[in-house]
Write an enzyme that holds these catalytic residues in place. Structure first.
Site, PDB file in Angstrom:
ATOM      1  N   ARG A 195       9.092  -9.319  -3.634  1.00  0.00           N
ATOM      2  CA  ARG A 195       9.899  -9.240  -2.412  1.00  0.00           C
ATOM      3  C   ARG A 195       9.529 -10.278  -1.351  1.00  0.00           C
ATOM      4  O   ARG A 195      10.411 -10.861  -0.726  1.00  0.00           O
ATOM      5  CB  ARG A 195       9.844  -7.825  -1.830  1.00  0.00           C
ATOM      6  CG  ARG A 195      10.384  -6.737  -2.745  1.00  0.00           C
ATOM      7  CD  ARG A 195      11.625  -7.168  -3.480  1.00  0.00           C
ATOM      8  NE  ARG A 195      12.235  -6.097  -4.249  1.00  0.00           N
ATOM      9  CZ  ARG A 195      12.953  -6.290  -5.335  1.00  0.00           C
ATOM     10  NH1 ARG A 195      13.118  -7.513  -5.805  1.00  0.00           N
ATOM     11  NH2 ARG A 195      13.513  -5.284  -5.970  1.00  0.00           N
ATOM     12  N   ASP A 202      11.433  -1.155  -0.692  1.00  0.00           N
ATOM     13  CA  ASP A 202      11.862  -2.547  -0.622  1.00  0.00           C
ATOM     14  C   ASP A 202      12.397  -2.933   0.749  1.00  0.00           C
ATOM     15  O   ASP A 202      12.219  -4.067   1.192  1.00  0.00           O
ATOM     16  CB  ASP A 202      12.909  -2.829  -1.699  1.00  0.00           C
ATOM     17  CG  ASP A 202      12.276  -3.104  -3.054  1.00  0.00           C
ATOM     18  OD1 ASP A 202      11.064  -3.368  -3.089  1.00  0.00           O
ATOM     19  OD2 ASP A 202      12.992  -3.060  -4.068  1.00  0.00           O
ATOM     20  N   SER A 212      17.922   3.381 -12.386  1.00  0.00           N
ATOM     21  CA  SER A 212      18.044   2.056 -11.779  1.00  0.00           C
ATOM     22  C   SER A 212      16.937   1.174 -12.336  1.00  0.00           C
ATOM     23  O   SER A 212      15.861   1.656 -12.680  1.00  0.00           O
ATOM     24  CB  SER A 212      17.940   2.141 -10.257  1.00  0.00           C
ATOM     25  OG  SER A 212      16.663   2.592  -9.865  1.00  0.00           O
TER      26      SER A 212
END
Length: 401
Positions: A97, A126, A180
């Site tokens: 990230r 995130d 996911s």
């Protein structure tokens, strides 16, 4: 929604969610959208994102291959610390990230944007990682987080919005997806939905980067990893760039059933989360790095690193890559790595990683001292005084009990 926005740089994958976000930003803010798509080894083509962005009217599109930078400047510095979050997680999502967010800010400066946007939800880590990086590098930047603003609060409403605005909906998105997934060169993570019950075993068909240990070859695989100053630089004697080496390790380790992890972790935002991870190359790299350190690092330097590692891991997990404390810790860690150079031999067999050899020109291991045979350096009679001095406080305390 907090004032006029002229131009926003969107972290854009080209998938359904960020395509919906792209259109929603135009509707909600009436601003120019600049898209940024990073190739960090997710294992799928990123160029289709350009076509999708063009189809949706985007004029300025950035698509960049960041694989080498990702491994060299983020993954490898983290591995110099033998980093594990909560004793298990190799931080594959966390470490990607800050790179993406950093490049977003750089692009925002290049195009004169006054805002950046991401597609992270309001319940996960995130959003924190992206935004802490944004603010660390551009303290006055405007941040737009659609999942915290819009009223598309269910999968059904998101799909309805996509159909309403002629955004293509892949057939596999029509039904409720089983989980996911997030992928990069270090790992693949699987979370949510079918995996939300921590008692339910993951479906074997889910995994993409490794075979099940019981399906791995019946013959062990032996490899040698060369290190220089704490970083892996060669595989079986062949020099490789960071990204190429990690990719090759993924292939070899994954084929031998190495690198799967099923854990429940504590998110920074307060909840527990179950995640299933595939990190084959990283699992081998961690074991090999610790092995080369075992013969090249002074005892107290090694123990200090182990003491600091959980704090360092939490900083990365929580999004503080660009914080002063992480940068300071990195300098200390890197200082210890100057002589972490040599070769480690590793055996891979049905999910297991076994160190079978290590050597270094800077080895502190002295066989003439370590031997149980007679030597001229270590006088065993000295141990008596050493033990008595260390036992003094224990004997004093025992007399008072």
């Amino acid at each position: 929604m907090g004032g006029q926005v002229k131009t926003v740089v969107l972290a854009y994958s080209g998938g359904l969610d960020t395509s919906v976000i792209l259109r929603w930003l135009k509707d909600a803010y009436g601003c120019e959208i600049v898209t940024f798509t990073a190739d960090i080894g997710q294992g799928e083509e990123v160029e289709p994102a350009r076509h999708k962005a063009e189809m949706m009217g985007v004029k300025r599109i950035f698509i960049e291959d960041l694989r080498e930078q990702f491994v060299r400047d983020y993954v490898f510095p983290m591995f110099r610390a033998n980093t594990l979050y909560e004793g298990a997680y190799l931080l594959g999502t966390s470490i990607a990230r800050p790179l993406i967010a950093k490049r977003q800010i750089e692009i925002a400066r290049e195009v004169g944007a006054d805002a950046v946007a991401h597609g992270a939800t309001g319940k996960g880590n995130d959003q924190v990682r992206f935004e802490l990086t944004y603010y660390a590098l551009a303290p006055d930047i405007r941040v737009i987080a659609p999942w915290r603003e819009w009223d598309l609060n269910s999968r059904a409403t998101l799909l309805d919005y996509a159909r309403q605005h002629q955004i293509p909906v892949p057939s596999d998105k029509e039904g409720e997806p089983p989980y996911s997934m997030d992928a990069n060169l270090l790992h693949i993570s699987y979370e949510g939905r079918a995996l939300e019950d921590p008692w339910i075993e993951p479906d074997e068909a889910m995994f993409r980067r490794s075979v099940a240990p019981e399906a791995a070859p019946n013959t062990p695989c032996s490899i040698e990893i060369g290190f220089e100053a704490g970083d892996a630089v060669a595989l079986d004697g062949v020099p490789m760039t960071p990204a190429v080496l990690l990719e090759r390790l993924n292939e070899i380790a994954g084929a031998n059933g190495v690198g799967r992890m099923d854990l429940v972790e504590n998110r920074f935002v307060g909840m527990k989360s179950r995640g299933v991870y595939e990190t084959p190359g990283g699992t081998v790299l961690l074991a090999a790095h610790r092995a080369i350190e075992s013969i090249t690092l002074d005892r107290e330097a090694a123990h200090l690193k182990d003491d600091l590692m959980p704090r360092y891991a939490a900083l990365i997990y929580n999004g503080f890559w660009f914080s002063p404390e992480r940068l300071a810790l990195q300098k200390l860690i890197d200082e210890t790595q100057a002589r972490v150079t040599g070769t480690v031999r590793v055996k891979l067999y049905k999910g297991n990683v076994t160190i079978t050899g290590r050597k270094s020109p800077f080895s502190l291991y002295d066989q003439s001292i370590a031997t149980f045979e007679a030597d001229s350096v270590y006088d065993q009679r000295d141990a008596e005084g050493f033990i008595k001095l260390n036992a003094l406080r224990l004997r004093v305390a025992a007399r008072l009990s």
